[in-house]
Design an enzyme around this catalytic site. Structure first.
Site, PDB file in Angstrom:
ATOM      1  N   MET A   9     -64.022-101.753   9.035  1.00 61.16           N
ATOM      2  CA  MET A   9     -63.903-102.995   8.253  1.00 61.16           C
ATOM      3  C   MET A   9     -65.284-103.282   7.689  1.00 61.16           C
ATOM      4  O   MET A   9     -65.971-104.228   8.086  1.00 61.16           O
ATOM      5  CB  MET A   9     -63.404-104.123   9.171  1.00 61.16           C
ATOM      6  CG  MET A   9     -61.932-103.968   9.517  1.00 61.16           C
ATOM      7  SD  MET A   9     -61.452-104.916  10.972  1.00 61.16           S
ATOM      8  CE  MET A   9     -61.887-103.746  12.245  1.00 61.16           C
ATOM      9  N   ASP A  54     -51.720-103.285  13.351  1.00 61.61           N
ATOM     10  CA  ASP A  54     -52.899-103.783  14.081  1.00 61.61           C
ATOM     11  C   ASP A  54     -53.010-105.292  13.933  1.00 61.61           C
ATOM     12  O   ASP A  54     -53.147-105.807  12.824  1.00 61.61           O
ATOM     13  CB  ASP A  54     -54.141-103.084  13.491  1.00 61.61           C
ATOM     14  CG  ASP A  54     -55.447-103.456  14.167  1.00 61.61           C
ATOM     15  OD1 ASP A  54     -55.429-104.160  15.187  1.00 61.61           O
ATOM     16  OD2 ASP A  54     -56.497-103.019  13.654  1.00 61.61           O
ATOM     17  N   HIS A  73     -61.626 -97.704  12.877  1.00 65.08           N
ATOM     18  CA  HIS A  73     -61.162 -98.641  11.842  1.00 65.08           C
ATOM     19  C   HIS A  73     -62.381 -99.315  11.224  1.00 65.08           C
ATOM     20  O   HIS A  73     -62.984-100.192  11.824  1.00 65.08           O
ATOM     21  CB  HIS A  73     -60.226 -99.656  12.525  1.00 65.08           C
ATOM     22  CG  HIS A  73     -59.689-100.709  11.613  1.00 65.08           C
ATOM     23  ND1 HIS A  73     -59.042-101.835  12.089  1.00 65.08           N
ATOM     24  CD2 HIS A  73     -59.680-100.831  10.255  1.00 65.08           C
ATOM     25  CE1 HIS A  73     -58.667-102.596  11.074  1.00 65.08           C
ATOM     26  NE2 HIS A  73     -59.050-102.016   9.944  1.00 65.08           N
ATOM     27  N   MET A  75     -52.342-104.137   8.427  1.00 67.62           N
ATOM     28  CA  MET A  75     -52.919-105.240   9.203  1.00 67.62           C
ATOM     29  C   MET A  75     -51.893-106.367   9.337  1.00 67.62           C
ATOM     30  O   MET A  75     -51.319-106.827   8.344  1.00 67.62           O
ATOM     31  CB  MET A  75     -54.178-105.792   8.521  1.00 67.62           C
ATOM     32  CG  MET A  75     -55.397-104.891   8.589  1.00 67.62           C
ATOM     33  SD  MET A  75     -55.879-104.378  10.249  1.00 67.62           S
ATOM     34  CE  MET A  75     -56.234-105.956  11.047  1.00 67.62           C
ATOM     35  N   MET A 105     -67.049-103.677  12.384  1.00 67.55           N
ATOM     36  CA  MET A 105     -67.158-104.802  11.438  1.00 67.55           C
ATOM     37  C   MET A 105     -68.613-105.013  11.070  1.00 67.55           C
ATOM     38  O   MET A 105     -69.492-104.937  11.937  1.00 67.55           O
ATOM     39  CB  MET A 105     -66.601-106.078  12.078  1.00 67.55           C
ATOM     40  CG  MET A 105     -65.199-105.912  12.631  1.00 67.55           C
ATOM     41  SD  MET A 105     -64.530-107.484  13.199  1.00 67.55           S
ATOM     42  CE  MET A 105     -63.051-106.922  14.056  1.00 67.55           C
ATOM     43  N   ASP A 129     -63.014-100.806  16.467  1.00 71.79           N
ATOM     44  CA  ASP A 129     -63.097-101.759  15.362  1.00 71.79           C
ATOM     45  C   ASP A 129     -64.533-101.970  14.923  1.00 71.79           C
ATOM     46  O   ASP A 129     -65.325-102.601  15.630  1.00 71.79           O
ATOM     47  CB  ASP A 129     -62.493-103.101  15.800  1.00 71.79           C
ATOM     48  CG  ASP A 129     -60.979-103.050  15.814  1.00 71.79           C
ATOM     49  OD1 ASP A 129     -60.389-102.618  14.806  1.00 71.79           O
ATOM     50  OD2 ASP A 129     -60.379-103.437  16.834  1.00 71.79           O
ATOM     51  N   HIS A 189     -58.831 -97.172  19.806  1.00 75.15           N
ATOM     52  CA  HIS A 189     -59.060 -97.826  18.520  1.00 75.15           C
ATOM     53  C   HIS A 189     -60.417 -98.520  18.535  1.00 75.15           C
ATOM     54  O   HIS A 189     -60.692 -99.347  19.404  1.00 75.15           O
ATOM     55  CB  HIS A 189     -57.932 -98.825  18.262  1.00 75.15           C
ATOM     56  CG  HIS A 189     -57.952 -99.444  16.907  1.00 75.15           C
ATOM     57  ND1 HIS A 189     -57.460 -98.807  15.796  1.00 75.15           N
ATOM     58  CD2 HIS A 189     -58.404-100.654  16.474  1.00 75.15           C
ATOM     59  CE1 HIS A 189     -57.604 -99.592  14.736  1.00 75.15           C
ATOM     60  NE2 HIS A 189     -58.179-100.716  15.117  1.00 75.15           N
ATOM     61  N   SER A 219     -57.431-101.358  21.518  1.00 76.75           N
ATOM     62  CA  SER A 219     -58.644-101.699  20.764  1.00 76.75           C
ATOM     63  C   SER A 219     -59.731-102.090  21.745  1.00 76.75           C
ATOM     64  O   SER A 219     -59.602-103.094  22.463  1.00 76.75           O
ATOM     65  CB  SER A 219     -58.360-102.862  19.816  1.00 76.75           C
ATOM     66  OG  SER A 219     -59.591-103.426  19.410  1.00 76.75           O
TER      67      SER A 219
HETATM   68  C1  DX5 Z   1     -58.849-107.138  13.997  1.00 76.83           C
HETATM   69  C2  DX5 Z   1     -58.959-105.745  14.575  1.00 76.83           C
HETATM   70  C3  DX5 Z   1     -57.945-105.492  15.631  1.00 76.83           C
HETATM   71  C4  DX5 Z   1     -58.054-106.375  16.823  1.00 76.83           C
HETATM   72  C5  DX5 Z   1     -56.739-106.414  17.537  1.00 76.83           C
HETATM   73  O1  DX5 Z   1     -59.668-107.244  12.896  1.00 76.83           O
HETATM   74  O2  DX5 Z   1     -58.782-104.777  13.583  1.00 76.83           O
HETATM   75  O3  DX5 Z   1     -57.925-104.121  16.011  1.00 76.83           O
HETATM   76  O4  DX5 Z   1     -59.058-105.972  17.703  1.00 76.83           O
HETATM   77  O5  DX5 Z   1     -56.807-107.370  18.531  1.00 76.83           O
HETATM   78  P1  DX5 Z   1     -55.521-108.071  19.133  1.00 76.83           P
HETATM   79  O6  DX5 Z   1     -54.625-106.988  19.660  1.00 76.83           O
HETATM   80  O7  DX5 Z   1     -56.102-108.932  20.194  1.00 76.83           O
HETATM   81  O8  DX5 Z   1     -54.886-108.840  18.015  1.00 76.83           O
HETATM   82 ZN    ZN Z   2     -58.459-102.598  14.147  1.00 74.66          ZN
END
Ligand code: DX5
Ligand code: ZN
Length: 214
Positions: free
Chosen positions: A66, A173, A64, A135, A35, A33, A31, A6
């Protein structure tokens, strides 16, 4: 095991080097992320962050989302180079049409569920999905602790996949390290996302290799 670093935990001042390093060490997925500060209480990145990497990095761009309104933005994420678009079950009213609309953009489609969402809500959608993201932390931040509630969900999805010959990949994840990844692998997980564990590792090559060889 497919490894999906990620980039949320990478050093953004040298993102291309960071990403090249982990893919050179064998990570097949990248990956990303996304948000929006609405679906989750944090804001991260949009398509501009990775579109410049796309031509320079050989990896599956695993996005991903969110965000509250995935369909509104899906095309921009695809145009920027996404290979897989994963949206959240909790974010949409009509799951089937969201899957169909994303497929029309010629990418793979994934769905994700938060820790408090029952995996059985996905039952009717399983035949249409390319990836299911379980998740194992509350989405929003890297560096949280793995929640074992994910394990039963992975096992359920693995059993259904085997029995019905579904094609989706099972991804986990949040809070992944070598121990939690092994627990997930043992119940049928095929793709692990790891942010902190990979990017903050003293020996990224070894860390990725260990995860791959689980
Ligand atoms: C959380 C994200 C993850 C996160 C994982 O909302 O979707 O992908 O970055 O981070 P670690 O591996 O540090 O838990
Ligand atoms: Zn993620």
């Amino acid at each position: 095991m497919i490894v999906a670093p990620s980039i949320l935990s990478a050093d953004f001042s040298k993102l291309l080097d960071e990403v090249r390093e982990v893919t050179d060490f064998g990570a097949e997925f990248l990956h990303i992320d996304v948000m929006d500060g609405h679906f989750v209480p944090n804001i991260t990145m949009g398509p501009v962050i990775y579109q410049s990497l796309k031509k320079k990095v050989n990896a599956v761009f695993d996005v991903h989302l969110m965000i509250t309104d995935p369909l509104k933005y899906a095309k921009s994420f695809v145009d920027a180079g996404a290979d897989i678009i994963t949206f959240h079950y909790e974010a949409v009213d009509d799951v089937l049409s969201t899957i169909a609309e994303i497929k029309k953009l010629n990418v793979k489609v994934g769905i994700s569920i938060k820790p408090n969402t029952d995996v059985e809500v996905l039952k009717e959608y399983l035949p249409y999905l390319d990836l299911i993201l379980v998740m194992s932390v509350e989405p929003g931040f890297g560096g949280q602790k793995f929640m074992p509630v994910a394990l039963g969900k992975i096992a359920y999805l693995a059993e259904k996949k085997k029995k019905m010959k579904y094609k989706y990949l099972i991804q986990v994840d949040g809070g992944i390290n070598i121990e939690t990844a092994k627990l997930c692998k043992d119940v049928g997980c095929e793709v692990v996302v790891a942010g902190t564990y990979i990017f903050k590792s003293q020996n990224r090559a070894e860390t990725i290799k260990e995860l791959m060889n689980l």
